[in-house]
Motif scaffolding. Structure first.
Motif, PDB file in Angstrom:
ATOM      1  N   GLY A 100       0.825  -1.203   0.000  1.00 37.62           N
ATOM      2  CA  GLY A 100       0.000   0.000   0.000  1.00 37.62           C
ATOM      3  C   GLY A 100       0.858   1.251   0.000  1.00 37.62           C
ATOM      4  N   ASP A 101       0.270   2.366   0.448  1.00 40.69           N
ATOM      5  CA  ASP A 101       1.007   3.634   0.441  1.00 40.69           C
ATOM      6  C   ASP A 101       1.642   3.956   1.784  1.00 40.69           C
ATOM      7  N   GLY A 102       1.559   3.016   2.739  1.00 43.90           N
ATOM      8  CA  GLY A 102       2.170   3.236   4.041  1.00 43.90           C
ATOM      9  C   GLY A 102       1.335   4.059   4.987  1.00 43.90           C
ATOM     10  N   LEU A 136      18.783  10.395   1.500  1.00 44.80           N
ATOM     11  CA  LEU A 136      18.203  10.784   2.793  1.00 44.80           C
ATOM     12  C   LEU A 136      17.334  12.025   2.660  1.00 44.80           C
ATOM     13  N   ASP A 137      17.767  12.970   1.838  1.00 46.34           N
ATOM     14  CA  ASP A 137      16.946  14.168   1.630  1.00 46.34           C
ATOM     15  C   ASP A 137      15.602  13.816   0.999  1.00 46.34           C
ATOM     16  N   GLU A 138      15.640  12.960  -0.025  1.00 46.25           N
ATOM     17  CA  GLU A 138      14.395  12.592  -0.704  1.00 46.25           C
ATOM     18  C   GLU A 138      13.491  11.791   0.226  1.00 46.25           C
ATOM     19  N   MET A 139      14.073  10.888   1.001  1.00 46.88           N
ATOM     20  CA  MET A 139      13.262  10.084   1.907  1.00 46.88           C
ATOM     21  C   MET A 139      12.655  10.933   3.015  1.00 46.88           C
ATOM     22  N   THR A 140      13.392  11.913   3.504  1.00 47.40           N
ATOM     23  CA  THR A 140      12.866  12.804   4.540  1.00 47.40           C
ATOM     24  C   THR A 140      11.591  13.489   4.071  1.00 47.40           C
ATOM     25  N   ASP A 141      11.547  13.863   2.806  1.00 50.37           N
ATOM     26  CA  ASP A 141      10.340  14.502   2.270  1.00 50.37           C
ATOM     27  C   ASP A 141       9.186  13.518   2.131  1.00 50.37           C
ATOM     28  N   ARG A 142       9.470  12.220   2.022  1.00 47.29           N
ATOM     29  CA  ARG A 142       8.423  11.220   1.820  1.00 47.29           C
ATOM     30  C   ARG A 142       7.875  10.669   3.126  1.00 47.29           C
ATOM     31  N   LEU A 143       8.620  10.777   4.213  1.00 48.54           N
ATOM     32  CA  LEU A 143       8.153  10.243   5.490  1.00 48.54           C
ATOM     33  C   LEU A 143       6.984  11.063   6.033  1.00 48.54           C
ATOM     34  N   ARG A 144       6.224  10.481   6.941  1.00 49.79           N
ATOM     35  CA  ARG A 144       5.053  11.149   7.502  1.00 49.79           C
ATOM     36  C   ARG A 144       5.445  12.078   8.640  1.00 49.79           C
ATOM     37  N   ASP A 145       4.538  12.987   8.981  1.00 48.70           N
ATOM     38  CA  ASP A 145       4.811  13.932  10.061  1.00 48.70           C
ATOM     39  C   ASP A 145       4.995  13.237  11.404  1.00 48.70           C
ATOM     40  N   ASP A 146       4.314  12.074  11.599  1.00 47.97           N
ATOM     41  CA  ASP A 146       4.437  11.395  12.893  1.00 47.97           C
ATOM     42  C   ASP A 146       5.616  10.431  12.932  1.00 47.97           C
ATOM     43  N   PRO A 200      19.537  14.057  17.494  1.00 50.24           N
ATOM     44  CA  PRO A 200      18.791  13.083  18.306  1.00 50.24           C
ATOM     45  C   PRO A 200      17.443  12.788  17.653  1.00 50.24           C
ATOM     46  N   MET A 201      16.718  11.822  18.188  1.00 45.22           N
ATOM     47  CA  MET A 201      15.439  11.431  17.609  1.00 45.22           C
ATOM     48  C   MET A 201      14.513  12.648  17.536  1.00 45.22           C
ATOM     49  N   THR A 202      14.085  12.983  16.303  1.00 45.34           N
ATOM     50  CA  THR A 202      13.346  14.223  16.047  1.00 45.34           C
ATOM     51  C   THR A 202      12.077  13.911  15.263  1.00 45.34           C
ATOM     52  N   ARG A 203      10.929  14.330  15.797  1.00 44.22           N
ATOM     53  CA  ARG A 203       9.662  14.156  15.089  1.00 44.22           C
ATOM     54  C   ARG A 203       9.658  15.051  13.853  1.00 44.22           C
ATOM     55  N   LEU A 204       9.281  14.504  12.684  1.00 45.80           N
ATOM     56  CA  LEU A 204       9.406  15.250  11.436  1.00 45.80           C
ATOM     57  C   LEU A 204       8.403  16.383  11.316  1.00 45.80           C
ATOM     58  N   GLY A 205       7.228  16.238  11.902  1.00 46.84           N
ATOM     59  CA  GLY A 205       6.227  17.290  11.811  1.00 46.84           C
ATOM     60  C   GLY A 205       6.768  18.618  12.324  1.00 46.84           C
ATOM     61  N   GLY A 206       6.947  19.594  11.443  1.00 42.96           N
ATOM     62  CA  GLY A 206       7.482  20.898  11.822  1.00 42.96           C
ATOM     63  C   GLY A 206       8.986  20.959  11.929  1.00 42.96           C
ATOM     64  N   LYS A 226      14.708   3.246  -5.358  1.00 45.38           N
ATOM     65  CA  LYS A 226      13.983   2.006  -5.078  1.00 45.38           C
ATOM     66  C   LYS A 226      14.071   1.652  -3.602  1.00 45.38           C
ATOM     67  N   VAL A 227      15.262   1.775  -3.036  1.00 50.64           N
ATOM     68  CA  VAL A 227      15.477   1.342  -1.654  1.00 50.64           C
ATOM     69  C   VAL A 227      14.847   2.318  -0.667  1.00 50.64           C
ATOM     70  N   PHE A 228      15.119   3.612  -0.838  1.00 54.45           N
ATOM     71  CA  PHE A 228      14.724   4.590   0.177  1.00 54.45           C
ATOM     72  C   PHE A 228      13.320   5.154  -0.019  1.00 54.45           C
ATOM     73  N   VAL A 229      12.803   5.101  -1.221  1.00 56.62           N
ATOM     74  CA  VAL A 229      11.510   5.745  -1.489  1.00 56.62           C
ATOM     75  C   VAL A 229      10.446   4.730  -1.891  1.00 56.62           C
ATOM     76  N   ASP A 230      10.690   4.024  -2.986  1.00 57.89           N
ATOM     77  CA  ASP A 230       9.666   3.111  -3.487  1.00 57.89           C
ATOM     78  C   ASP A 230       9.377   1.970  -2.512  1.00 57.89           C
ATOM     79  N   ARG A 231      10.415   1.446  -1.850  1.00 60.02           N
ATOM     80  CA  ARG A 231      10.233   0.301  -0.960  1.00 60.02           C
ATOM     81  C   ARG A 231      10.229   0.691   0.513  1.00 60.02           C
ATOM     82  N   LEU A 232      10.069   1.959   0.788  1.00 65.45           N
ATOM     83  CA  LEU A 232      10.145   2.421   2.179  1.00 65.45           C
ATOM     84  C   LEU A 232       9.169   1.702   3.102  1.00 65.45           C
ATOM     85  N   PRO A 233       7.898   1.509   2.738  1.00 64.38           N
ATOM     86  CA  PRO A 233       6.999   0.806   3.659  1.00 64.38           C
ATOM     87  C   PRO A 233       7.492  -0.596   4.009  1.00 64.38           C
TER      88      PRO A 233
END
Length: 531
Positions: A180-182, A213-223, A240-246, A358-365
């Motif tokens: 699915g779309d994750g 990493l830059d492209e994947m950061t844009d594809r990850l969810r806010d949570d 350190p561990m940082t929530r992406l939202g904002g 393919k590795v970081f974006v298409d197959r991320l889920p």
């Protein structure tokens, strides 16, 4: 694809099955006191049936583990099993000293070996045979197996005859639900451990990792959450561990600031990465360490076993898994593979931006979510119809037969959208007719850790008459396996050689219109030129 249909068997096949069960009980009573081999027969048009620790829905028993015979190895390291008489036909193969018709292994969806081989061949060289793992070649290609609705697996078993000497290729295909779309996956807490040693300055290493990493950061969810650790001669937590939202800008800035330095203390990087992941651990999330490196450790601890032993508590108590991404024309394949295997994870290799996407974006889920923990497969071959068999690859993933249902023994961690394919070279007995094999997969629910099983079966009558009669995806798998066998100078029965494999691959590329198959054909062409 062709699978056995147990509700449509002929009377002669049913009688053969009854004889098989009687023979199996007699053999194992004589050779493995206390071990019992029960090859249950499932029902249904799909060719697969589900089972738990007891009988399946038909009331027949599922395959149960038997005492391992301690079979010997062929020169290529592959399991070779045979009949009681120790039949042998050419080549350096040796037959197991006593009957053993079980094959058990942990599931694996790694693809790094194939990706690295393509890179080396593109540079006009031949990959070291020690880096060739056939299962990673086969599992680099998409499949069209039926998929389950929820967590767990479907099991597909099919096969095709390869030559006049009685050899066939038998394929065991396992598939999880569609990725699915994750949107419905749990949140991710990803700790990226990035190699910034001097060797990563080569084009296609750190620069490729930063773009990915830059492209994947844009594809990850806010949570989702991200942490960043770097290592050269020492390791450092950059973010350190940082929530992406904002906070996506902070992550992009940290990635953009990455620069190469000096030596490669990979052990320190992994240890600091796990410590950072543990400190930022999120309950209810998928917590994973993602190691990006060329694997060329040259200072500090360079032994995978001792590196992972130091972080054993974080790995076991918190369920933090490791995903390794290899880069670079010089690549420490063995170390990265061992780290991923012992870290309950996977490896992939990227050589260019298309691979990285393919590795970081298409197959991320697939790389974040889990649908099965400690997944293992066991194939029970029928001694009345099978004279010999050989599992192609999976040397590093073998499991003792009697550990199949021991849920304390590590298996593979599998996510949504994954398929796992295992190929066997099987020599059937002359005139064999009836049940050939039962394949079972056992896994733990990723949340409750409750065990589950599913099985599928194959009859001799379901074998295709030749490889060209098999489905296109089966043929691609066969070409990939024979290609890997050629690169490590193996003796897999039915291997036609690189020239014919190239022709087959080009034909399949046109037939499937699959760019991955086209790349396979080109890699075989390049290998033929290096002979």
């Amino acid at each position: 694809m062709e699978t056995s249909r147990t509700d449509r068997t002929r009377p002669g096949q049913r009688r053969a099955r009854r004889r098989t069960r009687r023979l199996r009980a007699t053999l194992l009573a004589l050779t493995a006191a206390g071990g019992l081999l029960l090859t249950g027969c499932g029902a249904g048009d799909s060719g697969s049936s589900s089972s738990s620790d007891g009988p399946d829905r038909t009331g027949r028993p599922a395959p149960a583990p038997a005492v391992t015979s301690g079979g010997e190895q062929s020169d290529g390291g592959e399991s070779v099993n045979g009949d009681q008489q120790g039949e042998q036909t050419g080549g350096p193969e040796r037959i197991a000293p006593s009957p053993d018709y079980l094959s058990t292994f942990a599931l694996d969806v790694d693809t790094a070996s194939y990706g690295y081989a393509r890179r080396v061949l593109a540079d006009g060289q031949r990959p070291d045979p020690s880096t060739i793992r056939p299962e990673e070649f086969v599992n680099s290609f998409r499949q069209d197996y039926e998929r389950p609705d929820g967590n767990g697996f479907t099991v597909t078993v099919d096969g095709a005859r390869t030559d006049s000497a009685g050899w066939s290729l038998v394929r065991v295909g396992l598939a999880t639900r569609t990725a699915g779309d994750g949107a419905e996956r749990p949140p991710a807490a990803l700790t990226f451990v990035v190699d910034v040693s001097g060797s990563m300055a080569e084009p296609g290493r750190l620069d490729l990792a930063k773009k990915s990493l830059d492209e994947m950061t844009d594809r990850l969810r806010d949570d989702d959450s991200v942490a960043l650790v770097t290592f050269s001669d020492e390791a450092e937590t950059v973010l350190p561990m940082t929530r992406l939202g904002g906070h996506r800008g902070e992550v992009h800035h940290a990635v953009d600031e990455l620069e190469t330095r000096s030596a490669t203390n990979l052990g320190a990087g992994v240890e600091t990465g796990y410590a950072t992941a543990t400190e930022g651990l999120r309950e209810g999330a998928t917590n994973r360490v993602v190691l990006i490196s060329d694997g060329l450790a040259n200072t500090g601890d360079t032994d995978a076993g001792s590196i992972l032993e130091r972080i054993a508590n974080e790995r076991r108590d918190h369920g933090i898994t490791l995903f390794g991404v290899g880069v670079g024309s010089d690549y420490g394949d063995a170390l990265m593979e061992e780290l991923a295997d012992k870290g309950d994870g996977h490896t992939a290799y990227v050589s260019d931006e298309a691979d990285a996407r393919k590795v970081f974006v298409d197959r991320l889920p697939q790389n974040i979510d889990l649908t099965a923990r400690d997944a293992k497969a066991q194939v029970a071959f029928d001694p009345e119809t099978v004279a010999r068999f050989r599992l192609i690859g999976y040397e590093d993933r073998k499991v003792a037969d009697d550990d199949f249902r021991d849920d304390q023994v590590d298996g593979g961690e599998i996510g949504p959208g994954h398929t796992v394919t295992a190929l066997y070279a099987v020599r059937t007995r002359p005139g064999a007719d009836g049940h050939l094999a039962t394949a079972s997969v056992r896994w733990l629910d990723p949340g409750t850790r409750a065990p589950h099983e599913e099985s599928g079966q194959l009859e001799t009558g379901a074998l295709r008459d030749s490889l060209t009669d098999a489905s296109p995806r089966f043929q691609v798998d066969a070409v990939a396996a024979y290609f890997a066998d050629s690169l490590r100078s193996g003796d897999l029965p039915g291997n036609p050689g690189l020239a014919e494999l190239a022709d087959r691959a080009h034909t399949l590329a046109k037939r499937t219109e699959d760019d991955d198959v086209r790349q396979l054909a080109e890699a075989i062409d390049e290998a033929a030129r290096t002979e």
